[in-house]
Enzyme design. Structure first.
Site, PDB file in Angstrom:
ATOM      1  N   SER A 205      28.140  -2.655 -23.007  1.00 44.62           N
ATOM      2  CA  SER A 205      28.312  -2.876 -21.573  1.00 44.62           C
ATOM      3  C   SER A 205      29.787  -3.084 -21.258  1.00 44.62           C
ATOM      4  CB  SER A 205      27.513  -4.107 -21.128  1.00 44.62           C
ATOM      5  OG  SER A 205      27.902  -4.544 -19.839  1.00 44.62           O
TER       6      SER A 205
ATOM      7  N   ARG B  85      12.877  43.960  -4.579  1.00 42.94           N
ATOM      8  CA  ARG B  85      14.043  43.147  -4.904  1.00 42.94           C
ATOM      9  C   ARG B  85      14.128  42.032  -3.875  1.00 42.94           C
ATOM     10  NH1 ARG B  85      19.125  44.802  -6.753  1.00 42.94           N
ATOM     11  NH2 ARG B  85      18.029  46.473  -7.808  1.00 42.94           N
TER      12      ARG B  85
END
Length: 421
Positions: free
Chosen positions: A262, A301
């Protein structure tokens, strides 16, 4: 991908990078020219010139790519300029931009997936090792985050093992395919040589040949996204279990030393590997959603086929990242068997006691009596008051006497693993 190297290995990060995509696009153009020369569509010397030009890194105009809506158009233009002469006219012959990018996506996926599976295999091996070593390490099984009945840490690891094996089947079974359809999926520009070129292209790139071009049929990509999502979720479940067992109040396992510090609390040893695995899975879930949404394409497409590129790369990299973090956690996991034993509550024997008593007073009445005993100051005394003998009460309170088929399930999990090796 902001700070993405925190989540994944450098190798995986590079395998899905822009440079990797460009390399795959050039591989397509080289292989296409070779296939067309072999099929008699373009001159052999043109194919040789194209192959030579594809060998090195190629930069292209990103602004032109933005205007075209994809990087294939400016890449092809830059490649033609590099090839030069008459051969330049044969670059990208009969193909379309989506052919280049779909095949590049498959090549990137195939290469990255190999790296993901290396990490997944290592996770499975680590789970198997824990299952073997801790088949006799008794601990509390927890349901709804509460202690339930006794189990073993080996059985828990065996559960992780089978989940990892089953959850990653889709990654192993995913089948890529080359893409070549030309303008609208008919290969009309190649005349009667279309199927010949398609087969030769597939062989050159060592990819399967599809039944049909798949410009607007995105199931192949969505399937991979779903498989990555499943695999990442399975890996995150392992990470979450480890993080819960590593809580200060539980302290039954610890991640390997050297990580989890930490910035303000010197005593902290956070389960960082586990937390990153869970975070990776969250990324993959979002990516898989995008890939699934891309299934809906218009006609031959679609309008938004470009939506897949980023999420596909990220899903691959973050799944591999989840596997790499879980691998690191499990390979160095510190298991505190004494703490596991100390955490066992006498109330874990309640179900055992209930079944022992039910032979005399019936299942429902036994359940009521044992529930009442569990609320007293001494559970052992309560069991005797409920009707168990001292010997039966002692047996009910012995967690090792109520493990059922846990050991046999470990054997089955290990056999399942060994059959797959």
């Amino acid at each position: 991908m902001t700070f993405s190297r925190i989540f994944m290995t450098d190798e995986l990060h590079d395998a899905v990078s822009d440079a990797a995509w460009v390399r795959a696009m050039l591989d397509f153009e080289r292989a296409l020219a070779d296939a067309e020369a072999r099929a008699g569509v373009i001159p052999a010397d043109a194919a040789e010139a194209i192959a030579s030009a594809c060998a090195d890194r190629l930069d292209f105009d990103i602004e032109r790519a933005r205007r075209a809506g994809n990087p294939a158009e400016p890449l092809v233009a830059a490649l033609r300029e590099r090839v030069g002469g008459d051969a330049a006219g044969y670059v990208h012959w009969g193909a379309t931009s989506q052919d280049v990018l779909d095949t590049a996506a498959v090549l990137v996926s195939k290469r990255a997936l190999a790296l993901v599976l290396v990490e997944v295999d290592a996770v499975a091996a680590a789970c198997a090792d824990l299952a073997r070593r801790h088949r006799g390490t008794v601990m509390a099984a927890r349901t709804m985050l509460q202690q339930a009945v006794p189990t073993t840490f080996g059985a828990k690891a065996a559960g992780w093992l089978v989940s990892a094996l089953k959850g990653c089947v889709g990654l192993r079974e995913w089948r890529p395919a080359v893409e070549l359809g030309g303008a609208a999926g008919t290969l009309a520009a190649l005349g009667d040589k279309g199927l010949d070129v398609l087969g030769l292209l597939a062989d050159s790139l060592e990819l399967p040949e599809p039944v049909l071009p798949w410009h607007a049929s995105r199931a192949r990509v969505a399937e991979l996204g779903g498989a990555l999502d499943l695999a990442a979720g399975v890996l995150a479940k392992i990470g979450l279990d480890v993080a819960l067992l590593a809580q200060t109040e539980v302290a039954e396992v610890r991640e390997p030393p050297g990580s989890g510090g930490s910035s303000t609390m010197p005593h902290k040893r956070n389960p960082i590997g586990s937390s990153l695995a869970v975070a990776c899975a969250e990324h993959v879930r979002g990516c898989a959603t995008v890939l699934s949404a891309a299934l809906v394409q218009e006609h031959e497409r679609g309008l938004a086929w470009q939506a897949e590129w980023g999420p596909l790369s990220q899903a691959l990299a973050y799944t591999g990242g989840a596997a790499a973090h879980v691998r690191g956690v499990l390979e160095g996991l510190e298991v505190d068997a004494e703490r596991m034993r100390a955490n066992l509550s006498d109330l874990l024997g309640a179900e055992h006691a209930s079944f022992l008593l039910s032979a005399r007073v019936g299942r429902e009445r036994a359940h009521e009596l044992i529930a009442e005993a569990s609320r007293g100051e001494s559970f052992r005394d309560g069991l005797v008051v409920a009707g168990l003998s001292e010997e039966e009460a002692g047996r009910a309170l012995d967690p090792a006497a109520y493990l059922g088929s846990a050991d046999a399930f470990v054997d089955r999990a290990l056999a399942f693993y060994e059959e797959r090796e």
